[in-house]
Design a protein around this motif. Structure first.
Motif, PDB file in Angstrom:
ATOM      1  N   GLY A  49       0.837  -1.204   0.000  1.00  0.00           N
ATOM      2  CA  GLY A  49       0.000   0.000   0.000  1.00  0.00           C
ATOM      3  C   GLY A  49       0.865   1.245   0.000  1.00  0.00           C
ATOM      4  O   GLY A  49       0.650   2.183  -0.783  1.00  0.00           O
ATOM      5  N   CYS A  52       2.453   1.907  -3.272  1.00  0.00           N
ATOM      6  CA  CYS A  52       1.567   2.541  -4.257  1.00  0.00           C
ATOM      7  C   CYS A  52       1.758   4.050  -4.230  1.00  0.00           C
ATOM      8  O   CYS A  52       1.831   4.702  -5.275  1.00  0.00           O
ATOM      9  N   MET A  53       1.806   4.596  -3.010  1.00  0.00           N
ATOM     10  CA  MET A  53       1.945   6.051  -2.911  1.00  0.00           C
ATOM     11  C   MET A  53       3.324   6.485  -3.386  1.00  0.00           C
ATOM     12  O   MET A  53       3.490   7.531  -4.022  1.00  0.00           O
ATOM     13  N   GLY A  60       3.644  10.471 -11.050  1.00  0.00           N
ATOM     14  CA  GLY A  60       2.987  11.772 -11.112  1.00  0.00           C
ATOM     15  C   GLY A  60       3.990  12.884 -11.382  1.00  0.00           C
ATOM     16  O   GLY A  60       3.737  13.794 -12.179  1.00  0.00           O
ATOM     17  N   PHE A  64       4.183  15.619 -14.270  1.00  0.00           N
ATOM     18  CA  PHE A  64       4.145  17.038 -13.950  1.00  0.00           C
ATOM     19  C   PHE A  64       5.190  17.791 -14.774  1.00  0.00           C
ATOM     20  O   PHE A  64       4.952  18.897 -15.230  1.00  0.00           O
ATOM     21  N   GLY A  67       7.426  17.321 -20.917  1.00  0.00           N
ATOM     22  CA  GLY A  67       7.418  18.374 -21.920  1.00  0.00           C
ATOM     23  C   GLY A  67       8.064  19.668 -21.449  1.00  0.00           C
ATOM     24  O   GLY A  67       7.969  20.682 -22.116  1.00  0.00           O
ATOM     25  N   THR A 212       2.460   1.835 -19.973  1.00  0.00           N
ATOM     26  CA  THR A 212       1.372   2.495 -20.680  1.00  0.00           C
ATOM     27  C   THR A 212       1.516   4.006 -20.653  1.00  0.00           C
ATOM     28  O   THR A 212       1.483   4.662 -21.685  1.00  0.00           O
TER      29      THR A 212
ATOM     30  N   VAL B  61      -5.397   3.595 -21.632  1.00  0.00           N
ATOM     31  CA  VAL B  61      -5.508   3.692 -20.176  1.00  0.00           C
ATOM     32  C   VAL B  61      -6.437   2.595 -19.655  1.00  0.00           C
ATOM     33  O   VAL B  61      -6.134   1.909 -18.669  1.00  0.00           O
ATOM     34  N   PRO B  92      -4.428   3.145   0.237  1.00  0.00           N
ATOM     35  CA  PRO B  92      -3.283   3.930  -0.246  1.00  0.00           C
ATOM     36  C   PRO B  92      -3.269   4.053  -1.774  1.00  0.00           C
ATOM     37  O   PRO B  92      -2.835   5.073  -2.302  1.00  0.00           O
ATOM     38  N   LEU B  93      -3.759   3.030  -2.455  1.00  0.00           N
ATOM     39  CA  LEU B  93      -3.823   3.124  -3.920  1.00  0.00           C
ATOM     40  C   LEU B  93      -4.717   4.291  -4.327  1.00  0.00           C
ATOM     41  O   LEU B  93      -4.380   5.064  -5.235  1.00  0.00           O
ATOM     42  N   ALA B  96      -2.825   7.360  -3.881  1.00  0.00           N
ATOM     43  CA  ALA B  96      -1.848   7.517  -4.962  1.00  0.00           C
ATOM     44  C   ALA B  96      -2.526   8.063  -6.218  1.00  0.00           C
ATOM     45  O   ALA B  96      -1.993   8.959  -6.876  1.00  0.00           O
ATOM     46  N   ILE B  99      -3.202  11.729  -5.723  1.00  0.00           N
ATOM     47  CA  ILE B  99      -1.972  12.524  -5.897  1.00  0.00           C
ATOM     48  C   ILE B  99      -1.688  12.706  -7.386  1.00  0.00           C
ATOM     49  O   ILE B  99      -1.402  13.811  -7.869  1.00  0.00           O
ATOM     50  N   PHE B 100      -1.809  11.609  -8.105  1.00  0.00           N
ATOM     51  CA  PHE B 100      -1.538  11.615  -9.548  1.00  0.00           C
ATOM     52  C   PHE B 100      -2.457  12.606 -10.265  1.00  0.00           C
ATOM     53  O   PHE B 100      -2.006  13.450 -11.038  1.00  0.00           O
ATOM     54  N   LEU B 103      -1.667  16.265  -9.326  1.00  0.00           N
ATOM     55  CA  LEU B 103      -0.500  16.760 -10.054  1.00  0.00           C
ATOM     56  C   LEU B 103      -0.887  17.082 -11.498  1.00  0.00           C
ATOM     57  O   LEU B 103      -0.475  18.092 -12.060  1.00  0.00           O
ATOM     58  N   LEU B 106      -2.864  20.283 -11.487  1.00  0.00           N
ATOM     59  CA  LEU B 106      -1.974  21.429 -11.283  1.00  0.00           C
ATOM     60  C   LEU B 106      -1.270  21.783 -12.582  1.00  0.00           C
ATOM     61  O   LEU B 106      -1.156  22.945 -12.951  1.00  0.00           O
ATOM     62  N   THR B 107      -0.789  20.757 -13.271  1.00  0.00           N
ATOM     63  CA  THR B 107      -0.083  21.008 -14.527  1.00  0.00           C
ATOM     64  C   THR B 107      -0.987  21.765 -15.482  1.00  0.00           C
ATOM     65  O   THR B 107      -0.577  22.719 -16.131  1.00  0.00           O
ATOM     66  N   PHE B 111      -0.345  25.986 -15.149  1.00  0.00           N
ATOM     67  CA  PHE B 111       0.627  26.216 -16.202  1.00  0.00           C
ATOM     68  C   PHE B 111       0.006  26.245 -17.577  1.00  0.00           C
ATOM     69  O   PHE B 111       0.668  26.016 -18.554  1.00  0.00           O
ATOM     70  N   PHE B 114       1.743  28.244 -19.958  1.00  0.00           N
ATOM     71  CA  PHE B 114       3.053  27.626 -20.063  1.00  0.00           C
ATOM     72  C   PHE B 114       2.950  26.350 -20.886  1.00  0.00           C
ATOM     73  O   PHE B 114       3.677  26.112 -21.817  1.00  0.00           O
ATOM     74  N   ILE B 118       4.796  25.007 -24.220  1.00  0.00           N
ATOM     75  CA  ILE B 118       5.560  23.766 -24.318  1.00  0.00           C
ATOM     76  C   ILE B 118       5.199  23.026 -25.594  1.00  0.00           C
ATOM     77  O   ILE B 118       6.055  22.535 -26.290  1.00  0.00           O
TER      78      ILE B 118
END
Lengths: 221, 255
Positions: A49, A52-53, A60, A64, A67, A212, B61, B92-93, B96, B99-100, B103, B106-107, B111, B114, B118
């Motif tokens: 677990g 995963c983070m 991530g 971010f 590019g 992927t 995906v 926790p997955l 995660a 978080i992904f 992010l 945010l991008t 931005f 920006f 790019i």
């Protein structure tokens, strides 16, 4: 249910709890906790677990900064779909052989389990070999850890994954060796192989995501 | 749950083997991976590729999520295992994934201007380095403009450095403008290459040399950064078709 019960009559406890794993026979020897579950397996799931983070953040971060490289070659300049597909296939097959090893061990068949562990470790080692080749090729094309945001995020992410595969290869090899020499308590073998398998499959799923999101999406854009 | 699973263990106390199911799943995962790998090649067929363009990325995906779920659910046996294991892994997955996505968000939001810059830069880089335009001299007021300026700056520096290396080393054989010289060096301003025109191909050509060092290897003479810059520079020459250039040797490349 009480801990004593779990220790004295694992079958009953496991069934009462709806435990369907079938690996009942050895619970009396494996250190179970108050829930009647093997601690080592609980610990592995908790660890995975947190992993995963860990990998979620690395992947991530790669996105971010995707590019935003100021110098050096870009992903499309260096990625090669051929090499990546081979290593992806290797790791996928190693997940299958790992599952077969766990299965064989549950059938109380250590010799078969050992053989599948060896195959799994070899596939994993080949994967690492391909990664070493890939990295050195990228460096040859001028992409280093410090070249650009692409270099940093890419190497850190895939490097940590490769490190995990390497740890797994060592773990599985040790396990195969110990099984071969008969150095492990037979009653604990199934759970040991199962937990190693959990780790190994996790390493595979991380690669499924990286493959992927990092490689293939790059090619279809 | 329990009724269905009681047949799991036979009389001898051993669980039933999942071997066949595992092998079946292994085959299925291989097929899915083959489909994923096929997608980039499909791009070569615009008739099929273009009409469904928005579908491919989500499809990739989805396939990857499927593989993820299959390995976790079946190989790792999390499906149907104890709740506590599911909780320990899936929560926790979920974090995660959040978080992904954050992010990612945010991008996009912070931005966006920006990000647009790019995209253009990426195209510029693919097409080779664009000649720097004269800057207005005004200090860029916003962070993203500073980023853009940094890009333009980096591009200009790369271009200048690449041109300098070219003039020093390559000009003698490939001509002032890359038009080539008979018996000395190929034309670099057409869209035709003997050894391929991608970044990788050109880099290897320049670094390792070709034709028994008639095209001399530069790996010792130039630093890898310089080779990269000179490669970006000669990519910018491609298609300029300087008059009086040497004839095409090799194949025309589309990109």
């Amino acid at each position: 249910m009480s801990a004593q019960l779990a220790a004295t009559d694992p079958h009953e406890v496991a069934d009462a709890a709806g435990h369907d794993h079938g690996d009942h026979g050895h619970h009396a020897v494996v250190e179970n906790n108050f829930m009647g579950l093997p601690n080592i397996k609980l610990a592995m799931w908790a660890f995975l677990g947190s992993e995963c983070m860990f990998f979620g953040s690395l992947i991530g971060t790669y996105f971010f900064y995707h590019g935003k490289a100021l110098a050096g070659p870009l992903p499309q300049d260096v990625f090669s779909i051929g090499i990546t597909s081979i290593s992806t296939f290797l790791l996928l097959m190693s997940s299958l052989t790992m599952a077969l090893a766990v299965d064989a061990m549950k059938q109380r068949n250590p010799a078969t389990a050992r053989n599948f562990l060896v195959i799994t470790a070899l596939l994993g080692a080949t994967f690492v070999g391909f990664q070493v080749y890939e990295f050195s090729h990228f460096v040859h094309l001028g992409l280093k850890l410090s070249t650009s945001l692409f270099g940093s995020t890419f190497y850190v992410m895939t490097g940590f994954h490769g490190g995990h595969v390497t740890v797994g290869v060592i773990w599985l090899s040790m396990l195969a060796l110990l099984i071969h020499k008969g150095k492990l308590n037979p009653a604990k073998l199934p759970i040991n192989v199962e937990v190693a398998g959990l780790y190994w499959h996790f390493v595979d799923i991380v690669w499924i995501v990286i493959f992927t999101f990092v490689y293939l999406l790059e090619f279809i854009q | 749950m329990s009724a269905a699973h009681h047949d799991h263990a036979d009389a001898g106390g051993l669980p039933h083997s999942h071997k066949k199911a595992y092998i079946r799943l292994g085959v299925l995962l291989t097929v899915v991976t083959a489909i994923e790998l096929g997608l980039p090649f499909l791009k070569a067929y615009p008739d099929i590729w273009m009409p469904f363009e928005p579908v491919w990325a989500p499809l990739l995906v989805a396939l990857s999520v499927f593989k993820f779920g299959a390995v976790v659910g079946e190989f790792m046996h999390l499906r149907g295992d104890r709740r506590i294991f599911q909780f320990l892994f899936l929560s926790p997955l979920a974090i995660a994934v959040i978080i992904f996505l954050l992010l990612g968000a945010l991008t996009v939001s912070l931005f966006l201007p920006f990000g647009e810059g790019i995209a253009v830069t990426a195209i510029d880089v693919k097409a080779g380095y664009v000649r720097p335009t004269k800057s207005s001299g005004a200090e860029p007021p916003l962070a993203e403009d500073k980023f853009k300026a940094a890009f333009a700056d980096a591009k200009a520096k790369n271009f200048e450095a690449g041109k300098a290396a070219y003039d020093k080393v390559c000009k003698a054989c490939h001509g002032d403008k890359g038009e080539g010289k008979a018996a000395l060096g190929f034309n670099l301003t057409d869209d035709c290459y003997k050894y391929g025109g991608t970044f990788k191909d050109l880099y290897v050509t320049v670094a390792d040399g070709r034709a028994g060092n008639k095209m001399p290897a530069q790996a010792g003479a130039l630093k890898s950064e310089e080779i990269r810059q000179v490669v970006y520079y000669i990519r910018s020459l491609k298609g300029t078709n300087v008059p009086g250039g040497q004839p095409c040797v090799g194949d025309k490349v589309a990109d």
